[in-house]
Motif scaffolding. Structure first.
Motif, mmCIF file in Angstrom:
data_model
loop_
_atom_site.group_PDB
_atom_site.id
_atom_site.type_symbol
_atom_site.label_atom_id
_atom_site.label_comp_id
_atom_site.label_asym_id
_atom_site.label_seq_id
_atom_site.Cartn_x
_atom_site.Cartn_y
_atom_site.Cartn_z
ATOM 1 N N LYS A 197 32.405 -30.782 0.223
ATOM 2 C CA LYS A 197 30.972 -30.512 0.177
ATOM 3 C C LYS A 197 30.677 -29.019 0.084
ATOM 4 O O LYS A 197 29.734 -28.600 -0.589
ATOM 5 C CB LYS A 197 30.297 -31.112 1.410
ATOM 6 N N GLN A 198 31.476 -28.206 0.769
ATOM 7 C CA GLN A 198 31.228 -26.757 0.745
ATOM 8 C C GLN A 198 31.424 -26.179 -0.647
ATOM 9 O O GLN A 198 30.615 -25.382 -1.119
ATOM 10 C CB GLN A 198 32.155 -26.058 1.744
ATOM 11 N N SER A 253 28.644 -27.242 -2.874
ATOM 12 C CA SER A 253 27.405 -26.543 -2.528
ATOM 13 C C SER A 253 27.381 -25.150 -3.149
ATOM 14 O O SER A 253 26.364 -24.722 -3.711
ATOM 15 C CB SER A 253 27.273 -26.433 -1.005
#
Length: 325
Positions: free
Chosen positions: A242-243, A246
């Protein structure tokens, strides 16, 4: 406020372009250095293999039965292969299969899991057209276990390999176009033509960045789906980072935003100086000096410019003037 206004008009799009380049560059850092915390936290895809049993036993048999029961409920799903499970366990026992694998855009890192802590032990070389091949990485290529993987898994990896080449190419072009956008953006400080040229480059870089981000997201979503369908019964988990996603999509957002503001800068603040030449108007009924009659004035003008003194006296010498009205 010409120059100052021009600077203010391009400050926002230039800042957004630089922010986009930073985000896109950070993505390239992911899984490139085992000693860098930032690189270790950023990944597109992670395979967790620590729960593969090291020794076949009764519990492994229970897993086989449980997995087969689950797979029967899935359409076109491959049957659980106990020989493949043993091959994976053998690879883990020989340390060819570690606890986790994290995949970046140009390489991957692997390591052990100690409680809740992940310890990165090794990272692969960074290559231009990288794709993660678990069969090769897990030491199963060229063995009988390679043929035990389902056709669905092999086709999925083959598609992943082909799309990965396009993905890396598109991403590299997006990086280059964003850097070029910054250089051309400097010319926008001086004219709207510079803004127009920068806007065109910005549209290209934004399109490439969006295409690369979309491809990456769909590609690794598909890879997670393949792992969940085929390898989950062998107690191998997978997830997306997810990082990393993002940071990637934040870079795309900055790029799109910069394009909008570059477009605005083409129609405001030309950058020319605001100073205007002031034309001095003559005041009515004023006089201005003319040339001396000695320089070739006519006889008529001479009479006007040398009036005769009253009572026949000598003519008074006045400076010749003419009516400015």
């Amino acid at each position: 406020m010409g120059k100052l206004g021009r600077f203010a008009a391009i400050f926002i799009p230039m800042a957004l372009t630089i922010a986009s380049l930073i985000c896109l560059s950070i993505v390239c850092v992911g899984q490139s250095n085992k000693d860098m915390d930032l690189a270790n936290d950023l990944y597109f895809f992670k395979a967790i293999t620590k729960d593969v049993d090291l020794n076949p036993n009764e519990k492994a048999g229970e897993k086989v039965n449980e997995a087969n029961d689950k797979l029967k409920n899935l359409p076109n799903s491959p049957q659980f292969n106990e020989d493949l499970l043993k091959a994976l366990q053998g690879s883990a026992k020989s340390n060819k299969l570690t606890d986790f694998y994290k995949v970046g855009i140009r390489g991957y890192c692997e390591g052990k899991i100690d409680g809740d802590k992940e310890i990165v032990e090794k990272c692969s070389d960074q290559v231009n057209y990288f794709w993660f091949n678990p069969i090769e990485v897990w030491g199963l290529e060229g063995t009988s276990a390679q043929n035990m993987f389902s056709d669905e898994f092999k086709k999925g990896l083959d598609s992943y390999k082909k799309v990965a080449k396009w993905m890396v190419t598109c991403y590299g072009l997006a990086l280059a176009a964003t850097a070029l956008e910054i250089l051309i953006g400097i010319t926008a400080l001086f004219s709207r033509w510079g803004s127009l040229a920068t806007t065109i480059v910005s549209c290209i870089s934004s399109g490439l960045a969006f295409s690369a981000a979309l491809t990456i997201t769909l590609l690794y979503s598909s890879l997670v789906g393949i792992f969940e369908t085929v390898l989950k019964p062998y107690n191998i988990d997978s997830e997306m980072g997810k990082q990393m996603l993002s940071v990637l999509w934040l870079g795309v957002a900055f790029s799109l935003g910069s394009g909008i503001f570059w477009l605005f800068s083409t129609c405001c603040c030309s950058g020319k100086s605001d100073k205007k030449k002031v034309k001095v108007e003559k005041t009515p009924y004023t006089y201005e000096r003319v040339a001396s009659p000695y320089l070739g004035a006519s006889a008529n003008n001479s009479h006007q410019m040398h009036p005769v003194a009253p009572h026949g006296g000598h003519g008074a010498k006045f400076e010749p003037y003419r009516n400015g009205h």
